[in-house]
Design an enzyme around this catalytic site. Structure first.
Site, PDB file in Angstrom:
ATOM      1  CD  GLU A 193      40.712  37.530  27.237  1.00 48.52           C
ATOM      2  OE1 GLU A 193      41.763  36.906  27.042  1.00 48.52           O
ATOM      3  OE2 GLU A 193      40.627  38.761  27.052  1.00 48.52           O
ATOM      4  CD  GLU A 313      40.499  41.311  30.747  1.00 48.92           C
ATOM      5  OE1 GLU A 313      41.417  41.356  29.907  1.00 48.92           O
ATOM      6  OE2 GLU A 313      40.248  40.304  31.441  1.00 48.92           O
TER       7      GLU A 313
END
Ligand code: AHR
Length: 511
Positions: A193, A313
């Site tokens: 991220e 995720e």
């Protein structure tokens, strides 16, 4: 008499009519893509009680353990055949310096876990502890290197430490720390991220940095950090900027969390209304469109699908359980989460030509977990049972299906009531499907595109009395995997009577 019979027939019509409306055709002749077993992957981060007090209690703990790992968790995780485990994060990955987690434990420097509760991380669980765990679970490790606060040199040396088989300095250091042979680590994430906790970078800046790090991480599979849910711009930029460097990129990560309301007030994991159920499940279903959009961009730059999409995720993100540290993300897991897992996994199965891995967040005590612990007690969640049910799809041939579904309607909004996927392995067709409607049972008619006879080998179900039923420490078996008897084979068709809010698996022998 005749009149009575006609009346009786007319009364039956609406029921029969409904019963015919959910239809699935299994297109076995069109099957060509394998469902990568890694779609059934997991994720363990240094977050809350996932590692410490979850997986790892240390050898001196009164909690029964095997070399420091909780024995009950090892056993539970073996039951679902974990194919791959991602570590050390998550956000933690871009703050983590791997050298702090090797060597004698008393010499390992502590650090502040800035993202998760600001607790002090003592680094007692590091590279050796994680990779040994993967060997015990017989699964592939997936490491994420630190891009946000680390350097290409640090990443390069981690690769050398883990993989080198020669007399290189890092291989020697590994040997001094007690591990003679290198480990087998194929998957390496280059940051996590990086649009947010991994450094708040723009897509363009990250793409350049990605190429820089990837150059020095000479490994099998390098996975670039993707954007969040709807960030198509990130995917476009990354794919474009790496187009002429495709030898450096083997995968792009994709994160998709479902939050019932909004990030400030996500909603309770257990105390929710039907409207909340609908909002959550609708977002789960809509994830497929979002995934398609990302994949369309990838197709443009990589039509041969050499670059995998790794949904590393995913899952439902609820408010933390009342009374627990909010930064630890500990949440209960209900029938709603089981339905969610079935929807995501069905979608990933059906798109296995591009989706090569998926890692639900997270494996123990964090977000949509497989198991929850409290002291020496452990409970298996409804999501665990979905993974147990669905493991038949690992490395099986995906069977495309045509699905005509009735709608589940709430107010003026509707979504398809049925979600499904199917695969074939060793002559057995495995069909998994869920009824997203929390109120009404559904009849589903299944047809095969072959002439053969349908023989049912086994059938199981996960369901519950209430939308928000869950397993807890005093009542651990509220939701489990049970034998399913609600099917019949009639005139060459399989007819399933699925209860409301249920997930069903049918193993079919097709001769
Ligand atoms: O899984 C929890 C967090 O969610 C991860 O650390 C991060 O990557 C994501 O935002």
């Amino acid at each position: 008499m005749k009149k009575v019979r006609i009346l009786f027939f007319l009364m039956l019509l609406p029921v029969v009519g409904l019963a015919q409306e959910n239809e699935i055709v299994l297109k076995t002749k069109e099957a060509k893509d394998t469902i990568n077993k890694n779609i059934y992957g997991h994720f363990a981060e240094h977050l809350g009680r996932c590692i410490y007090d979850g997986i790892w209690v240390g050898e001196d703990s009164p909690i029964p353990n095997t070399k420091g790992y909780r024995t009950d968790i090892l056993e539970a995780l073996k039951e679902i055949d974990i194919p791959v485990l991602r570590w050390p994060g998550g956000c933690f990955a871009d703050a983590y310096h791997w050298k702090d987690g090797i060597g004698p434990k008393e010499d390992r420097p502590p650090m502040l876990n800035i993202f998760w509760g600001e607790v002090v991380e003592d680094n007692s669980f590091g590279t050796h502890e994680f990779l040994d765990l993967c060997e015990m679970l017989d699964c592939d490790p997936y490491l994420a290197v630190n891009v946000g606060s680390g350097s290409p040199q640090e990443a390069m040396q981690w690769v050398e430490y883990v993989l080198a088989d020669d007399n290189s300095p890092m291989a020697e250091l590994r040997r001094q720390n007690g591990r003679e042979e290198p480990w087998d680590v194929k998957f390496w994430g280059i940051g996590n991220e990086n649009w947010g906790c991994g450094g708040n970078m723009t897509a363009s800046y990250y793409a350049d940095l990605y190429k820089r790090f990837a150059t020095y991480c000479r490994v099998d599979q390098r996975i670039a950090s993707g954007g969040l849910n709807h960030d198509l711009e990130w995917t476009e930029t990354l794919m474009k900027k790496t187009e002429v460097y495709q030898q450096l990129i083997q995968g792009m990560s994709y994160h998709h969390y479902t939050v019932c309301h909004n990030w400030e007030h996500k909603g309770s994991a257990t105390d929710f209304s039907e409207e909340d159920w609908f909002l959550t499940i609708r977002q789960n279903v809509e994830m497929e469109d979002n995934l398609r959009q990302h994949m369309a961009i990838m197709d443009k730059y990589d039509p041969e699908k050499k670059i995998g999409l790794l949904a590393d995720e995913w899952g439902n993100w609820h408010d933390a359980e009342p009374g627990t540290e909010p930064g630890f993300l500990f949440q209960q897991n209900t029938m709603r989460d089981a339905i969610t897992a079935s929807i995501y996994l069905n979608v990933f199965n059906r798109h296995c030509d591009r989706v090569t891995m998926a890692n639900i967040a997270q494996v123990v005590n964090v977000l949509q977990a497989m198991v929850l612990t409290e002291g020496d007690k452990m409970v298996l969640t409804p999501t665990f049972y979905v993974f147990k049910m669905y493991k038949v799809h690992q490395d099986a041939l995906n069977i495309p299906l045509e699905l005509n579904s009735t709608e589940y309607t709430l107010g003026d909004k509707s979504i398809p009531a049925i979600s499904a996927s199917a695969s074939e392995k060793e002559g057995v067709i495995n069909l998994t499907l869920s009824n997203l409607d929390p109120n009404e049972g559904k009849s589903v008619t299944v047809n095969l595109d072959t002439e053969g006879k349908i023989k049912i080998l086994s059938a199981d179900i996960i369901t519950a009395n209430k939308m928000n039923s869950y397993n807890d420490f005093d009542n651990p078996d509220e939701i489990t995997l049970k034998e399913f008897k609600g099917y019949q084979v009639k005139s060459g068709q399989l007819i399933l009577d699925m209860p409301s809010k249920s997930v069903v698996h049918i193993a079919i022998e097709n001769k």
